[in-house]
Design an enzyme around this catalytic site. Sequence first.
Site, short mmCIF file in Angstrom:
data_model
loop_
_atom_site.label_atom_id
_atom_site.label_comp_id
_atom_site.label_asym_id
_atom_site.label_seq_id
_atom_site.Cartn_x
_atom_site.Cartn_y
_atom_site.Cartn_z
N PRO A 99 64.82 40.71 51.03
CA PRO A 99 66.00 41.29 51.17
C PRO A 99 65.39 42.67 50.92
CG PRO A 99 65.99 39.82 49.11
CD PRO A 99 64.62 39.55 49.64
N GLY A 100 66.10 43.57 51.51
CA GLY A 100 66.00 45.27 51.55
C GLY A 100 64.70 45.50 52.27
N LYS A 103 66.55 44.59 57.56
CA LYS A 103 67.15 43.91 58.74
C LYS A 103 68.20 44.36 59.34
CE LYS A 103 66.65 40.27 55.93
NZ LYS A 103 65.96 40.77 54.88
N HIS A 316 45.25 45.54 23.18
CA HIS A 316 45.95 44.44 24.48
C HIS A 316 45.68 45.44 25.63
CE1 HIS A 316 48.11 41.17 25.93
NE2 HIS A 316 48.24 42.28 27.21
N GLU A 317 46.38 46.62 25.75
CA GLU A 317 46.23 47.46 26.94
C GLU A 317 44.92 48.01 27.13
OE1 GLU A 317 48.78 47.00 29.06
OE2 GLU A 317 49.99 45.98 27.72
N HIS A 320 42.86 45.12 29.00
CA HIS A 320 43.06 45.21 30.49
C HIS A 320 42.27 46.34 31.07
CE1 HIS A 320 45.94 41.89 30.53
NE2 HIS A 320 46.91 42.96 29.76
N ASP A 392 51.19 37.58 30.90
CA ASP A 392 49.68 37.72 31.57
C ASP A 392 49.42 36.21 31.82
OD1 ASP A 392 49.54 40.39 31.14
OD2 ASP A 392 48.34 40.08 29.34
P1 ADP Z 1 68.12 43.77 54.50
O1 ADP Z 1 69.12 43.79 55.58
O2 ADP Z 1 66.62 43.38 54.90
O3 ADP Z 1 68.42 43.14 53.14
P2 ADP Z 1 68.91 46.67 54.57
O4 ADP Z 1 68.76 46.90 55.94
O5 ADP Z 1 70.44 46.26 54.29
O6 ADP Z 1 67.97 45.53 54.22
O7 ADP Z 1 68.39 47.65 53.91
C1 ADP Z 1 68.99 48.39 52.83
C2 ADP Z 1 68.68 49.90 52.62
O8 ADP Z 1 67.21 49.96 52.33
C3 ADP Z 1 68.89 50.53 53.95
O9 ADP Z 1 70.24 50.97 54.29
C4 ADP Z 1 67.90 51.50 54.05
O10 ADP Z 1 68.28 52.85 53.06
C5 ADP Z 1 66.85 51.20 53.12
N1 ADP Z 1 65.87 50.56 54.05
C6 ADP Z 1 65.43 49.27 53.96
N2 ADP Z 1 64.37 48.99 54.75
C7 ADP Z 1 64.11 50.24 55.45
C8 ADP Z 1 63.00 50.62 56.41
N3 ADP Z 1 62.28 49.68 57.07
N4 ADP Z 1 63.17 52.05 56.70
C9 ADP Z 1 64.12 52.83 56.20
N5 ADP Z 1 64.91 52.54 55.39
C10 ADP Z 1 64.92 51.34 54.84
ZN ZN Z 2 48.80 42.19 29.11
#
Ligand code: ADP
Ligand code: ZN
Length: 509
Positions: A99-100, A103, A316-317, A320, A392
Amino acid sequence: MDGIVEHIGRLPEYALTWLPLVFLGLIVYLIWRTLQFMPRVKPTTVEPDSKSSVRWDDIAGVDEAAKELQEVVDFLQHPKRFAQLGARVPKGILLYGPPGTGKTLLAKAVANASGASFYSQSASAFVEMFAGLGAARIRKLFETARNNAPAIVFIDELDAVGMRRSGTSHNREHDQTLNQLLVELDGFRSPDQVVLIGASNRLEDLDPALLRPGRFDRQILVSPPDLAGREAILEVHTRGKPLADDVDLNVVARHTAGLAGADLANICNEAAIFAGRAERGEVTQADFDAAIERIVAGLQQSRVVTEKEKRILAFHEAGHALMSHLVGEPMPVQKVTIVSRGQALGYTLNTPQEDRYLHTKDEFLDLLKVMLAGRAAEQIVFGAVTNGAANDLERVTELARRMVFEFGMSDEVASRTMRADNYALSEHTKRVRDEEQARLTDHAYAEAVRLLAKHRSSLDRLSALLLEKETLHRPELEELFSTIERESNSSEAVGTPRVVAMPSDPSTR
Ligand code: ADP
Ligand code: ZN
């Protein structure tokens, strides 16, 4: 009075005639209300999304996908050229990836660049409670697109209808919807100039029928951006934002490995908000750092941490961080902190020098040591371990599992995989496999304990500094390590880039 008594007396007879009518009325009313509140195929969903003004240079870091989609633009703009050559043009294109990653953005850019109308629908909207409605919507969507060709039909979350068909009755509606989609795809004729672009997070979940030739026969991976890609995306999203001179988007990109475009867009926005709240006219590097932390590790919380807990956290940190230093350069520590953020109590941020896809077994072994060093430090210093290492341990277990099960990186079996879902494996093989996995992690833990015990004084100094300052950045860490090295040139070899692994010494445990 008489009349009323008579009426009451005759109620059962009356009821026989009007009760069914009342019920019928009630049912009709209920159905009417339900239909009213149901999401319908509103005219707006069938009209082209007017704001498909996305240009290619609004998208970055997905160059290969963009190049492949350029072909679709050509086809939509010059259909005759392709028809003359007898070329079979793509009609279904599947964009898949996390996602994101952009696409939707890519599909919109195709529409904009080719001047096609853009119709988008999320597939989850097709899956309705009333049989046949989803199929009807799909029919309508394509009909409208065809009448307005050239057009792009974009179906997001394709998995919602495209999931493998079950054949069981309670999923009949779902199957009907998928079938209708297949009918539409099969009914595409080249002169239609309608291209269907689907988006899905996972290719494996889709019904194979969808992926057959002539349907979604072109599949394009839209993967999360690499370092250069992230920098380019950050540039896109800082366009028009006033940046201070100290802002280095390359540094921001280095600190955001693994994030998708949508997260990066988010970070740019958060950074601007931070600057705005501080009433500054420019966005500074510190704003970006704060934004990264917010997005990556959740909001800073004012958790109450006792002094004792703080000491444990610091060791701990420090464990690492010191171990990353001891195993050498591939994963320099950018930052180590005991300030609690979101879920994580403290954290050590390692950033690889570059994005790489190939790692050697030795590198993975070092990584196991680094991940186990937090718990190892607790063990050495306090003689007891806490639940603070649960995360971890989970990562360690997963990495060791993949090393043995998938990468053939165990001593015993180096020539094949032994996947968890392979039921053909003999009991013996499974035992060997599990023993090998345990051996990897046990050995890494013993090594972590041994190395930290050997460098105990460095561990003490690092954690003391951490307790004092709470957060240490790379320059401070480098300074501390080189001071330690200068002071104790003879006894401790902290400064050497790689400590040669020696057989573990039981006396240090
Ligand atoms: P997907 O459809 O893969 O879930 P989106 O195309 O809806 O992702 O992306 C959501 C938002 O994230 C876009 O509107 C843009 O602002 C940003 N974004 C995501 N990928 C890119 C990219 N490759 N270049 C620039 N902006 C991006
Ligand atoms: Zn740790």
